[in-house]
Design a protein around this motif. Sequence first.
Motif, PDB file in Angstrom:
ATOM      1  N   GLY A   1       0.792  -1.223   0.000  1.00  0.00           N
ATOM      2  CA  GLY A   1       0.000   0.000   0.000  1.00  0.00           C
ATOM      3  C   GLY A   1       0.822   1.270   0.000  1.00  0.00           C
ATOM      4  O   GLY A   1       0.290   2.346  -0.266  1.00  0.00           O
ATOM      5  N   TYR A   2       2.118   1.161   0.316  1.00  0.00           N
ATOM      6  CA  TYR A   2       2.981   2.346   0.375  1.00  0.00           C
ATOM      7  C   TYR A   2       4.163   2.266  -0.594  1.00  0.00           C
ATOM      8  O   TYR A   2       4.851   3.247  -0.811  1.00  0.00           O
ATOM      9  N   TYR A   3       4.393   1.084  -1.152  1.00  0.00           N
ATOM     10  CA  TYR A   3       5.552   0.851  -2.010  1.00  0.00           C
ATOM     11  C   TYR A   3       5.640   1.883  -3.126  1.00  0.00           C
ATOM     12  O   TYR A   3       6.663   2.556  -3.297  1.00  0.00           O
ATOM     13  N   GLU A   4       4.575   2.046  -3.883  1.00  0.00           N
ATOM     14  CA  GLU A   4       4.610   2.948  -5.024  1.00  0.00           C
ATOM     15  C   GLU A   4       4.648   4.411  -4.583  1.00  0.00           C
ATOM     16  O   GLU A   4       5.316   5.247  -5.204  1.00  0.00           O
ATOM     17  N   ALA A   5       3.979   4.718  -3.499  1.00  0.00           N
ATOM     18  CA  ALA A   5       3.920   6.103  -3.021  1.00  0.00           C
ATOM     19  C   ALA A   5       5.269   6.593  -2.521  1.00  0.00           C
ATOM     20  O   ALA A   5       5.585   7.782  -2.629  1.00  0.00           O
ATOM     21  N   TYR A   6       6.074   5.699  -1.981  1.00  0.00           N
ATOM     22  CA  TYR A   6       7.359   6.100  -1.407  1.00  0.00           C
ATOM     23  C   TYR A   6       8.537   5.570  -2.229  1.00  0.00           C
ATOM     24  O   TYR A   6       9.230   6.326  -2.908  1.00  0.00           O
ATOM     25  N   TYR A   7       8.777   4.273  -2.186  1.00  0.00           N
ATOM     26  CA  TYR A   7       9.937   3.703  -2.881  1.00  0.00           C
ATOM     27  C   TYR A   7       9.841   3.926  -4.392  1.00  0.00           C
ATOM     28  O   TYR A   7      10.816   4.332  -5.034  1.00  0.00           O
TER      29      TYR A   7
END
Length: 497
Positions: free
Chosen positions: A373-379
């Motif tokens: 849920g956060y991979y694309e938003a951050y990394y």
Amino acid sequence: MTDLTKLTAAETARLIRDGEVSAVDVAQAHFDRIAKVDDRIHAFLHLDTEGALGAARRVDEKRAAGEELGPLAGVPLALKDVLAMKDVPTTCGSKILEGWRPPYDATVVQRLRDADLVILGKTNMDEFAMGSSTENSAYGPTRNPWDTDRIPGGSGGGSAASVAAYQAPLAIGTDTGGSIRQPAAVTGTVGVKPTYGGVSRYGLVAFSSSLDQVGPCARTVLDAALLHSVIAGHDPFDSTSIDQPVPPVVEAARAADVRGLRVGVVKELGGEGFQPGVEQRFNEAVALLTELGAEVVEVSCPHFVYGLPAYYLIAPSECSSNLARFDAMRYGLRVGDDGIRSAEEVMSLTREAGFGAEVKRRIMIGAYALSSGYYEAYYGQAQKVRTLITRDFARAFEQVDVLVSPTTPTTAFRIGERVDDPLAMYKADLCTIPSNLAGNASASFPCGLSPDDGLPVGLHVMAPVMADDRLYRVGAALEAASVQRWGHPLLEEAPEL
């Protein structure tokens, strides 16, 4: 009598080749120097006295037998404690690896041995190379020889400090976001981050696998080039190793000529937040390059300003994966193994006791950035910024041969000054991080002492991928001219300990 610790590596090697001094005497002189000053500097975590003197004796035996010696044979060297060295403690500055003795040599270590360098021991560092001050070591901070109340940079502060304190003429560092170049700048030494893939990472304990790079530390540009030529080159054990000839770094260092070279001053790496004395010495160094025949222009790299946040998502993400291997099951520290606790409990207790605060912080940041849920938003977003920075470099190198900036925004800060402010600590790598993200070659060269506080300042030079020789052209020309102009920090105005 000549002080054998004050000679350059090139001078030392020549004296050994000519039979004017023995390699054993040179090694012993450096061990004596370490015994005299390292209680104040704490550059070393482990000394391999027996192994070093044995290596030195073999060099003397080769010379006596009439065998040809290499360009650095018999020269002492300090090794950052993040590279595996067979049967010698390798801790990465962490309690979790305390007492671990690798069963093999890193490729870089093997190449040093093959070239007959004398490895004195392992140097202190920020734990797992995570830090900008060498205060994060589990074994206590290293101190700057110029002012022992100040940091020597990080993460490779032990390597830079050992060279600056004349404990070794050469050292090996590693650079993930500035860990060779930033310590070089604040200790008045030369530090080079080769092109990513230009030096093997086999046997380097990984922090961030797409960023880590091994490189040389020295007091002169020629010494750094000679060491670079020893450790560089393709290695089939490293899948990221570049299968191309090593750039002609030694020839470039000896040429010391920048006539006709186009130099780009990076517009975004200066101004607010940069110490006035640092900017003054940087501007003087750029003016000196102009006098030496270089053409200087201003270049904009607009995405460099996003390098810091991108790096602090990418590097922790990779470290959270790499450090998962320290599980208390195979090697290193094991806590709570009483026969009752589960493997998971032992693992948790070991990591709690073995990892320091900064390592835990980065593991948590990285694990969060990679979570569902956060991979694309951050990394994912950080990797897109990385691409934009790489494109900035590509466009800049269409206009100029090298880019320059200050290496660090400030001179060495006081020990303890930034430990409670991670963001202030991270800003020490503001200028160096873009080169790690893009993978191109870069280096820090001394450019005098700041008029603010009398501490060393570094000129940061960036070159295209596999154009490492351009770094040495600039550094050697600057070194030759600056000694006459304002004195070389470690050749003319060295700290007294």
